[in-house]
Design a protein around this motif. Structure first.
Motif: not given
Length: 312
Positions: A224-252
């Protein structure tokens, strides 16, 4: 680092078919292994939110791509007549030349059933429907006899013919984390088990339960292949990734898992690659990724360029 299978969710809610086609062909060109469609007749937040019907879209995607596998996360077993669904999937697999993955689940949204004149039974009966749908579909697709009769508690057929058969043995994905029924059914019948995004933090525990059921029914869990459905919050730098993560938390909220969780695919490409490896170390080697943002193609391109090479 180990190899893994990387799939991408195609844009579907509040998007046109042209949007979905452009994204899917771009994902294929980027080197992803599969593309995925949510099987809902209504948007999860409201019936008034436009959403493309899943198997119609899968058929169009099959005709618009050449290499990627295509699947649903996940098709509620009782939301349609399962024998008719089996015929649809067999035809779409022919269109794709053997690239379809059939994802099945128990369903949870009442109006997707009742508004379309299908009964919405209780949880126990919906799980029973899923078990019978798995048996019926396998019989339709895999048995050598031309016709099939099936006499279940929920579904019945008499002298059912499904020709042409699928172009390959269609892999069955079973989605859901119910430990007493769903994971046992996955241990018995699934080629792939998918852990929903909302249960991301429970992945290690759910894998342990699945393996326990495999031992109980005498099946090698490696089948059995084990799979994960996953939201990916990816950005080129840590600062941009942190902003995207906060937005994702608010939305989802927790609907798509905690983007700040210990194994969440959040951060820079380097951090996300480390988190992917943590999944692989747990035994999860397949990812159905939903890239956060209005334009999912650009973060998917960043992932393809800077994360995928670690696992190829």
């Amino acid at each position: 680092m180990s190899q893994a299978h990387f799939g991408v969710m195609t844009p579907q809610i509040k998007r046109s078919w042209a949007d979905a086609r452009r994204a899917a062909t771009a994902f294929e060109e980027m080197g992803y292994d599969s593309i995925w469609v949510n099987d809902h007749l209504y948007g999860p937040q409201s019936p008034s939110i436009p959403i493309l019907e899943a198997w119609s879209e899968v058929a169009a995607l099959a005709a618009s791509t050449d290499r990627v596998e295509i699947g649903t996360l996940v098709t509620p077993a009782g939301m349609r007549n399962p024998a008719h669904l089996g015929k649809v999937i067999a035809t779409v697999d022919q269109i794709s030349d053997g690239r379809i993955i059939a994802g099945l689940g128990a369903g949870w949204m009442p109006r997707e059933y009742t508004d379309f004149n299908m009964p919405f039974p209780n949880t126990r009966d919906r799980l029973g429907q899923m078990r019978e749908a798995v048996e019926l579909l396998r019989g339709m697709w895999d048995e050598d006899t031309e016709s099939l009769s099936y006499d279940g508690q929920y579904f019945r057929t008499e002298n059912l013919v499904c020709l042409p058969k699928p172009a390959r043995r269609v892999p069955l994905l079973i989605g859901g984390g119910g430990e007493k029924v769903t994971l046992k059914l996955a241990a018995q019948h699934a080629d792939i088990w998918n852990n929903a995004a909302g249960m991301h933090e429970q992945l290690e525990h759910k894998i342990g339960v699945l393996r326990g059921h495999c031992e109980a029914v005498g099946r090698d869990p490696a089948e059995i292949t084990i799979s994960q459905q996953v939201l990916v919050t990816l950005a080129a730098d840590e600062e941009s990734a942190a902003v995207a993560m906060e937005r994702a938390q608010r939305i989802f909220g927790g609907h798509m898992g905690d983007p700040a969780g210990p194994i969440a695919l959040t951060g820079t490409p380097e951090r996300v690659a480390e988190r992917v490896q943590k999944h692989i170390d747990l035994g999860c080697t397949m990812f159905m990724m939903e890239f956060f943002g209005r334009d999912t193609v650009e973060p998917a391109r960043l992932f393809a360029e800077q994360v995928l090479p670690h696992f190829r």
